[in-house]
Design a protein around this motif. Sequence first.
Motif, mmCIF file in Angstrom:
data_model
loop_
_atom_site.group_PDB
_atom_site.id
_atom_site.type_symbol
_atom_site.label_atom_id
_atom_site.label_comp_id
_atom_site.label_asym_id
_atom_site.label_seq_id
_atom_site.Cartn_x
_atom_site.Cartn_y
_atom_site.Cartn_z
ATOM 1 N N SER A 148 0.827 -1.204 0.000
ATOM 2 C CA SER A 148 0.000 0.000 0.000
ATOM 3 C C SER A 148 0.865 1.259 0.000
ATOM 4 C CB SER A 148 -0.930 0.006 1.205
ATOM 5 O OG SER A 148 -0.191 0.033 2.412
ATOM 6 N N LYS A 149 2.178 1.104 0.253
ATOM 7 C CA LYS A 149 3.092 2.252 0.219
ATOM 8 C C LYS A 149 3.651 2.508 -1.183
ATOM 9 C CE LYS A 149 4.490 1.591 5.035
ATOM 10 N NZ LYS A 149 5.623 1.288 5.967
ATOM 11 N N LEU A 150 3.290 1.651 -2.138
ATOM 12 C CA LEU A 150 3.747 1.840 -3.517
ATOM 13 C C LEU A 150 3.201 3.153 -4.071
ATOM 14 C CD1 LEU A 150 3.081 -1.703 -5.082
ATOM 15 C CD2 LEU A 150 5.329 -0.704 -4.604
ATOM 16 N N THR A 151 3.962 3.749 -4.967
ATOM 17 C CA THR A 151 3.412 4.886 -5.704
ATOM 18 C C THR A 151 2.481 4.341 -6.784
ATOM 19 O OG1 THR A 151 5.165 4.902 -7.367
ATOM 20 C CG2 THR A 151 5.524 6.221 -5.369
ATOM 21 N N LEU A 152 1.638 5.204 -7.316
ATOM 22 C CA LEU A 152 0.733 4.762 -8.379
ATOM 23 C C LEU A 152 1.528 4.284 -9.587
ATOM 24 C CD1 LEU A 152 -2.096 4.410 -9.538
ATOM 25 C CD2 LEU A 152 -2.029 6.793 -10.281
ATOM 26 N N SER A 153 2.620 4.959 -9.921
ATOM 27 C CA SER A 153 3.451 4.547 -11.062
ATOM 28 C C SER A 153 3.956 3.121 -10.882
ATOM 29 C CB SER A 153 4.647 5.488 -11.235
ATOM 30 O OG SER A 153 4.244 6.724 -11.747
ATOM 31 N N GLU A 154 4.428 2.806 -9.683
ATOM 32 C CA GLU A 154 4.953 1.465 -9.412
ATOM 33 C C GLU A 154 3.854 0.424 -9.546
ATOM 34 O OE1 GLU A 154 8.563 2.458 -6.247
ATOM 35 O OE2 GLU A 154 6.478 2.387 -5.528
ATOM 36 N N TRP A 155 2.662 0.747 -9.034
ATOM 37 C CA TRP A 155 1.568 -0.218 -9.129
ATOM 38 C C TRP A 155 1.128 -0.421 -10.574
ATOM 39 C CZ3 TRP A 155 -0.805 -4.284 -7.691
ATOM 40 C CH2 TRP A 155 -2.057 -4.586 -8.214
ATOM 41 N N LEU A 156 0.995 0.650 -11.343
ATOM 42 C CA LEU A 156 0.557 0.523 -12.741
ATOM 43 C C LEU A 156 1.535 -0.328 -13.540
ATOM 44 C CD1 LEU A 156 -0.736 4.128 -13.524
ATOM 45 C CD2 LEU A 156 -2.111 2.053 -13.240
ATOM 46 N N ASP A 157 2.842 -0.137 -13.309
ATOM 47 C CA ASP A 157 3.831 -0.952 -14.017
ATOM 48 C C ASP A 157 3.688 -2.428 -13.647
ATOM 49 O OD1 ASP A 157 4.869 1.240 -15.320
ATOM 50 O OD2 ASP A 157 6.516 1.548 -13.900
ATOM 51 N N TYR A 158 3.497 -2.699 -12.357
ATOM 52 C CA TYR A 158 3.339 -4.080 -11.909
ATOM 53 C C TYR A 158 2.066 -4.687 -12.486
ATOM 54 C CZ TYR A 158 2.546 -8.121 -8.915
ATOM 55 O OH TYR A 158 2.290 -9.392 -8.483
ATOM 56 N N TRP A 159 0.974 -3.933 -12.428
ATOM 57 C CA TRP A 159 -0.319 -4.422 -12.927
ATOM 58 C C TRP A 159 -0.234 -4.772 -14.409
ATOM 59 C CZ3 TRP A 159 -4.053 -1.715 -16.170
ATOM 60 C CH2 TRP A 159 -5.290 -2.361 -16.270
ATOM 61 N N LEU A 160 0.401 -3.920 -15.187
ATOM 62 C CA LEU A 160 0.514 -4.173 -16.627
ATOM 63 C C LEU A 160 1.439 -5.345 -16.929
ATOM 64 C CD1 LEU A 160 0.717 -0.471 -17.856
ATOM 65 C CD2 LEU A 160 -1.125 -2.082 -18.354
ATOM 66 N N ASP A 161 2.591 -5.405 -16.251
ATOM 67 C CA ASP A 161 3.597 -6.426 -16.573
ATOM 68 C C ASP A 161 3.292 -7.796 -15.975
ATOM 69 O OD1 ASP A 161 5.052 -4.527 -17.972
ATOM 70 O OD2 ASP A 161 6.289 -3.977 -16.243
ATOM 71 N N ALA A 162 2.804 -7.811 -14.746
ATOM 72 C CA ALA A 162 2.635 -9.094 -14.056
ATOM 73 C C ALA A 162 1.214 -9.632 -14.080
ATOM 74 C CB ALA A 162 3.096 -8.952 -12.598
ATOM 75 N N ILE A 163 0.231 -8.758 -14.231
ATOM 76 C CA ILE A 163 -1.161 -9.208 -14.164
ATOM 77 C C ILE A 163 -1.833 -9.223 -15.535
ATOM 78 C CG2 ILE A 163 -3.451 -8.734 -13.194
ATOM 79 C CD1 ILE A 163 -2.063 -7.582 -10.735
ATOM 80 N N MET A 164 -1.677 -8.143 -16.302
ATOM 81 C CA MET A 164 -2.392 -8.021 -17.570
ATOM 82 C C MET A 164 -1.668 -8.665 -18.751
ATOM 83 S SD MET A 164 -5.094 -6.753 -16.531
ATOM 84 C CE MET A 164 -5.950 -6.494 -18.087
ATOM 85 N N ALA A 165 -0.347 -8.630 -18.760
ATOM 86 C CA ALA A 165 0.415 -9.197 -19.882
ATOM 87 C C ALA A 165 0.065 -10.671 -20.057
ATOM 88 C CB ALA A 165 1.910 -9.036 -19.643
ATOM 89 N N GLY A 166 -0.299 -11.037 -21.274
ATOM 90 C CA GLY A 166 -0.663 -12.418 -21.570
ATOM 91 C C GLY A 166 -2.141 -12.699 -21.438
ATOM 92 N N THR A 167 -2.900 -11.769 -20.857
ATOM 93 C CA THR A 167 -4.340 -11.972 -20.707
ATOM 94 C C THR A 167 -5.146 -11.142 -21.698
ATOM 95 O OG1 THR A 167 -4.628 -10.212 -19.053
ATOM 96 C CG2 THR A 167 -4.000 -12.399 -18.247
ATOM 97 N N ILE A 168 -4.515 -10.140 -22.316
ATOM 98 C CA ILE A 168 -5.174 -9.300 -23.313
ATOM 99 C C ILE A 168 -4.287 -9.218 -24.545
ATOM 100 C CG2 ILE A 168 -6.515 -7.923 -21.688
ATOM 101 C CD1 ILE A 168 -4.375 -5.795 -21.758
ATOM 102 N N ARG A 169 -4.849 -8.762 -25.640
ATOM 103 C CA ARG A 169 -4.089 -8.677 -26.877
ATOM 104 C C ARG A 169 -2.932 -7.694 -26.714
ATOM 105 N NH1 ARG A 169 -7.653 -7.501 -31.949
ATOM 106 N NH2 ARG A 169 -8.237 -5.702 -30.700
#
Length: 364
Positions: free
Chosen positions: A29-50
């Motif tokens: 919860s101490k992450l900055t928004l930039s850090e979270w968005l990068d993680y969300w895109l690279d680790a969660i969304m990559a491979g699940t959407i075109r």
Amino acid sequence: IYAPTQKELTAKLRQEITAYQGVDLTEDSKLTLSEWLDYWLDAIMAGTIRPSTLNGYRRYSNLYIKPYLGDKQISKITPADVQKMYEVLKARGRVKEHAQYGHQLSGSMVHSIHTMFHEAMKAAKESHIIAKNPTENIPVPKANPKPKQILNDDQLEQFMEAIKHDAVWHDFFYTELTTGLRRGEICGLMWQDFDEKAGTLKILRSVNVPKAGELEIGETKTSQGRRTIRLPPSTVQRLKERRKHAVSQWIFPEPLAPEKPVRPSAAYYWMKRILREAGLPEIRFHDLRHTFATHALTSGVDAKTLSGILGHTNASFTLDTYTHVTPDMQQEASHIVGGFLENLLGKDLKPWQRNRPEGGARHG
């Protein structure tokens, strides 16, 4: 937390206490928004959407969201922060160098950014990084997509006449106008997808090209996009003849590099050129899909069947997309029902008059 009076401040504090009750936030919860968005895109969304969708999300993140809120701790972002960001984006556009602003964004663009941002913050809440999603229940500009344009009967006839004289693109545009495929879908067709005997075509992949990038061959836009459609006999015959001279696994290969599928940008360019030379209106490639769907509906194809052909999620989405057609369909339906009742009851005989005795009273 800020408020103009002590009473309102106390009420807000109580709301916050209630919101955080029972919430077990992680160290992230101490992450900055930039850090979270990068993680969300690279680790969660990559491979699940075109890949093209993922690249679009990255652009939204890097160009529009991070410059405003990227350095802020994610758990401290408020709905007011998000709303202010949307207001600034719509009024001034994205931040450029030296604090200069770009062009203002359309309502549709801000709406698309919100859709992506909402999903990112929803995932943060589900991961116990934030207590509540600050993108919920805030005013968002409505999407205002460009109006659909279609070729009417005369224009469609002109277009079909024009492509007859184009040996390279004739079959491509004939197939498009008789199937309504998305641009990436028709570019990604392979001969193994075509069943000549059954007269069917499988839609299994889509070709996309990121800006200044290489061809990407991936999944269709949605899970419903993977489908098998039945072709009109004329299209079956055209593809059958085309296969006799095929030099590639692709039904529509790149003319100068047949080992590759045709580039979607090339299809767009040649469509524009054919329209211009034929003196037809300037339309988008997707409007060829709209042309097919509109003519199909007005010709009597039911929404459920058309939904399957187009790869839509459901028939209601198809009807919502083509609301401009439904008045014509309703009028046609009224004529059909009217004719049916006339045949059943007699042209001048009203339903309540049947078997009614002379001078008898009418009961509701």
